[in-house]
Design an enzyme around this catalytic site. Structure first.
Site, PDB file in Angstrom:
ATOM      1  N   HIS A 268       0.846  -1.207   0.000  1.00  0.00           N
ATOM      2  CA  HIS A 268       0.000   0.000   0.000  1.00  0.00           C
ATOM      3  C   HIS A 268       0.877   1.251   0.000  1.00  0.00           C
ATOM      4  CE1 HIS A 268      -3.333   2.542   0.548  1.00  0.00           C
ATOM      5  NE2 HIS A 268      -3.687   2.265   1.773  1.00  0.00           N
ATOM      6  N   HIS A 307      -1.867  -0.510 -11.830  1.00  0.00           N
ATOM      7  CA  HIS A 307      -2.740  -0.121 -10.722  1.00  0.00           C
ATOM      8  C   HIS A 307      -4.001  -0.959 -10.783  1.00  0.00           C
ATOM      9  CE1 HIS A 307      -5.110   2.418  -8.025  1.00  0.00           C
ATOM     10  NE2 HIS A 307      -3.972   2.930  -7.608  1.00  0.00           N
ATOM     11  N   ASP A 363       3.268   6.425  -7.519  1.00  0.00           N
ATOM     12  CA  ASP A 363       4.533   6.189  -6.826  1.00  0.00           C
ATOM     13  C   ASP A 363       5.750   6.229  -7.728  1.00  0.00           C
ATOM     14  OD1 ASP A 363       3.615   5.892  -4.212  1.00  0.00           O
ATOM     15  OD2 ASP A 363       2.855   3.899  -4.677  1.00  0.00           O
TER      16      ASP A 363
HETATM   17  N1  ACO Z   1       5.233  -4.928 -14.110  1.00  0.00           N
HETATM   18  C1  ACO Z   1       5.083  -5.944 -14.984  1.00  0.00           C
HETATM   19  N2  ACO Z   1       3.933  -6.609 -15.196  1.00  0.00           N
HETATM   20  C2  ACO Z   1       2.869  -6.207 -14.467  1.00  0.00           C
HETATM   21  C3  ACO Z   1       2.934  -5.143 -13.531  1.00  0.00           C
HETATM   22  C4  ACO Z   1       4.175  -4.495 -13.373  1.00  0.00           C
HETATM   23  N3  ACO Z   1       4.314  -3.471 -12.523  1.00  0.00           N
HETATM   24  N4  ACO Z   1       1.732  -4.965 -12.969  1.00  0.00           N
HETATM   25  C5  ACO Z   1       0.932  -5.900 -13.508  1.00  0.00           C
HETATM   26  N5  ACO Z   1       1.616  -6.644 -14.417  1.00  0.00           N
HETATM   27  C6  ACO Z   1       1.081  -7.703 -15.274  1.00  0.00           C
HETATM   28  C7  ACO Z   1       0.828  -8.978 -14.499  1.00  0.00           C
HETATM   29  O1  ACO Z   1       1.943  -9.814 -14.505  1.00  0.00           O
HETATM   30  C8  ACO Z   1      -0.344  -9.554 -15.246  1.00  0.00           C
HETATM   31  O2  ACO Z   1       0.164 -10.135 -16.428  1.00  0.00           O
HETATM   32  P1  ACO Z   1      -0.487 -11.495 -17.006  1.00  0.00           P
HETATM   33  O3  ACO Z   1      -1.896 -11.136 -17.388  1.00  0.00           O
HETATM   34  O4  ACO Z   1       0.379 -11.876 -18.159  1.00  0.00           O
HETATM   35  O5  ACO Z   1      -0.436 -12.501 -15.880  1.00  0.00           O
HETATM   36  C9  ACO Z   1      -1.157  -8.329 -15.653  1.00  0.00           C
HETATM   37  O6  ACO Z   1      -0.194  -7.257 -15.740  1.00  0.00           O
HETATM   38  C10 ACO Z   1      -2.257  -7.945 -14.654  1.00  0.00           C
HETATM   39  O7  ACO Z   1      -1.670  -7.844 -13.353  1.00  0.00           O
HETATM   40  P2  ACO Z   1      -2.467  -8.035 -11.997  1.00  0.00           P
HETATM   41  O8  ACO Z   1      -1.499  -8.420 -10.937  1.00  0.00           O
HETATM   42  O9  ACO Z   1      -3.655  -8.912 -12.220  1.00  0.00           O
HETATM   43  O10 ACO Z   1      -3.007  -6.567 -11.744  1.00  0.00           O
HETATM   44  P3  ACO Z   1      -3.596  -6.021 -10.368  1.00  0.00           P
HETATM   45  O11 ACO Z   1      -4.574  -4.979 -10.734  1.00  0.00           O
HETATM   46  O12 ACO Z   1      -4.036  -7.112  -9.469  1.00  0.00           O
HETATM   47  O13 ACO Z   1      -2.296  -5.359  -9.681  1.00  0.00           O
HETATM   48  C11 ACO Z   1      -0.716  -3.787  -8.894  1.00  0.00           C
HETATM   49  C12 ACO Z   1      -2.108  -4.016  -9.503  1.00  0.00           C
HETATM   50  C13 ACO Z   1      -0.577  -4.586  -7.583  1.00  0.00           C
HETATM   51  C14 ACO Z   1      -0.537  -2.313  -8.572  1.00  0.00           C
HETATM   52  C15 ACO Z   1       0.353  -4.254  -9.906  1.00  0.00           C
HETATM   53  O14 ACO Z   1       0.217  -3.528 -11.120  1.00  0.00           O
HETATM   54  C16 ACO Z   1       1.767  -4.144  -9.369  1.00  0.00           C
HETATM   55  O15 ACO Z   1       2.227  -5.078  -8.693  1.00  0.00           O
HETATM   56  N6  ACO Z   1       2.490  -3.003  -9.623  1.00  0.00           N
HETATM   57  C17 ACO Z   1       3.818  -2.803  -9.100  1.00  0.00           C
HETATM   58  C18 ACO Z   1       3.748  -2.317  -7.647  1.00  0.00           C
HETATM   59  C19 ACO Z   1       3.274  -0.875  -7.541  1.00  0.00           C
HETATM   60  O16 ACO Z   1       3.722   0.009  -8.246  1.00  0.00           O
HETATM   61  N7  ACO Z   1       2.340  -0.653  -6.599  1.00  0.00           N
HETATM   62  C20 ACO Z   1       1.825   0.703  -6.324  1.00  0.00           C
HETATM   63  C21 ACO Z   1       0.392   0.827  -6.693  1.00  0.00           C
HETATM   64  S1  ACO Z   1      -0.146   2.513  -6.404  1.00  0.00           S
HETATM   65  C22 ACO Z   1      -0.579   2.585  -4.750  1.00  0.00           C
HETATM   66  O17 ACO Z   1      -0.900   1.620  -4.106  1.00  0.00           O
HETATM   67  C23 ACO Z   1      -0.551   3.895  -4.065  1.00  0.00           C
END
Ligand code: ACO
Length: 441
Positions: A268, A307, A363
């Protein structure tokens, strides 16, 4: 059967039910009537992590993740970031309307009046270990503050409730800065109420021997924008924690401590720290393409990208990027910015990211700015919690005034053992694994 309803056929019984649809939702309780027999509990929904459940009706923050829209009380985030101040936005979140000049002056006066903390709270903070994490100190001190203000329990007394709101918005920067100074072993710098909210925070963080601290106006403005962007984000994990605790009619100091604890988690409030680690690990612009290839191969994720809600450019990231350039004019350009820009450039053109709708989130640039402003990495979640305090409080007030709300108490799907008789210890059989474990010990 009305047009605005859902007809459900229970294939177990062949019975049909007509469930009203309101605001694009059905009430989960309307499913309870769906039973296989009179003594059946009734149908429930199973939704871990609230993936598709609205837990409240709200009029505070609107997000359209597909279009990349964020609005507080209907005002677009870019207009607020460009033209407003953090305290004005806090007023907007809590009151629902922008203040006129008289209302704003009174609001600022009330908050400024409460910036100091009781000297005994300082002693509580002194008790933390020399290397205590500032976010741990922050959340614990909020809980401790509740013991100083027993009147905070009067949550249905409007005057008392506003007083706690002034106190909390006023004191969170003081607690945050004191946590930082304790950590580095420097004497606490007391609030300077002649400065702005943001300027005073910089004063309490960085004042050394000067008689009067003069914040750099560019850095002060950068903090204003960052505070506005982080003030609220509807029903995220920590806001849900605030509402959950608040639903038990807990005082707002304790509830805010709980919300801060939720924000502390790396999923988070800790992502911007991970962005900084990633940029340092990449090390140079030349190594970016190779790093992207490893992300595509599924080795790890690109931090600060993607996101749960935004499937478009996070509107806050766009604004923050601009602020980064302004800050670097004063602090000097951080080479990490060039790595970040190259990462963004390649990712936005790359099929892997385009197909999955992965864009920079809030972020991606905020950590670089905070680092340039000399905030240590472990202060990042605290810097998030300061402005989010107004959002948490606005959501808490909305909860208390909502006649639909009760104490939050989810249901469970119980899959464990059912009724069985207690066995005296000598009659219990010992499993083979337990025998092996005992002999190792
Ligand atoms: N880098 C590479 N691939 C990614 C990323 C990423 N940052 N984020 C998602 N993906 C890919 C996943 O591997 C998945 O691929 P697939 O369909 O081939 O399996 C697809 O995109 C969908 O990803 P999910 O995990 O289902 O997306 P979700 O909405 O659940 O996750 C999250 C969102 C947790 C923010 C994710 O994008 C992530 O881990 N980002 C990096 C961490 C980050 O920056 N967090 C800050 C969020 S902002 C905040 O909280 C204030």
């Amino acid at each position: 059967m009305s047009g605005n309803s859902l007809t459900i056929t229970d294939n177990r019984t062949g019975k049909q039910y007509d469930v009203p649809i309101e605001n694009g939702t059905i009430k989960a309780m309307d499913l309870r009537q769906i039973k296989t027999a009179d003594d059946d509990f009734g149908l429930m929904t199973y939704d871990p992590a609230f993936m598709n459940t609205a837990s409240c009706k709200s009029r505070i923050t609107f997000i359209d993740g597909d279009k990349g829209i964020l609005e507080y009380r209907g005002y677009p985030i870019d207009q607020l970031a460009e033209q407003s101040t953090y305290l004005e936005v806090a007023y907007l979140l809590l009151h629902g309307e922008l203040p006129n000049q008289m209302q704003l002056s009174e609001w600022i006066r009330n908050i400024t009046y409460h910036t100091f903390i009781n000297e005994n709270i300082k002693k509580v903070m002194d008790g933390f270990h020399y290397n205590a994490h500032p976010m741990g100190m922050f959340e614990a001190t909020l809980g401790a503050l509740s013991t100083f203000y027993p009147d905070a329990k009067e949550i249905f007394d409007a005057d008392s409730r506003w007083k706690q709101i002034y106190r909390l918005i006023a004191k969170v920067p003081t607690i945050a800065a004191f946590a930082f100074r304790h950590r580095i072993g420097m004497q606490y710098a007391y609030p300077d109420n002649d400065l702005s909210y943001e300027g005073n925070f910089l004063n309490m963080m960085f004042k050394t021997t000067e008689l009067t601290y003069k914040p750099d106006p560019v850095l002060e403005h950068a903090l204003t924008v960052l505070f506005i962007l982080h003030a609220d984000h509807e029903q995220n994990c920590s806001t849900n924690a605030m509402r959950n605790i608040g639903s038990a009619h807990t005082d707002p100091f304790s509830a805010l401590g709980g919300a801060a604890a939720a924000l502390y988690g790396p999923l988070h409030g800790g992502a911007n720290e991970m962005v900084l680690r990633m940029l340092n690990e990449i090390g140079s612009v030349e190594k970016v393409p190779e790093y992207i290839k490893r992300v595509q191969a599924g080795e790890f994720r690109l931090m600060g990208f993607g996101h749960r809600v935004y499937k478009n450019y996070d509107p806050r990231a766009q604004i923050i990027k601009q602020v980064a350039y302004e800050v670097f004019e004063v602090t000097g350009r951080d080479p990490l910015l060039d790595i970040a820009l190259e990462l963004e450039r390649i990712a936005l053109e790359d099929e892997y990211f385009v197909k999955r709708k992965l864009y920079p989130n809030v972020d991606f640039y905020s950590g670089i700015i905070y680092q340039a402003m000399r905030f240590p990495v472990d202060m990042f979640p605290v810097l998030f919690a300061i402005p989010r305090t107004s959002g948490w409080l606005a959501q808490w007030v909305e909860l208390l005034e909502d006649p639909d709300q009760k104490i939050a108490r989810p249901r469970q799907v119980y899959l464990g053992r059912r009724t069985r008789d207690y066995l005296p210890i000598e009659q219990r059989q010992t499993a083979a694994a337990d025998v092996a474990r005992t002999s190792v010990v």
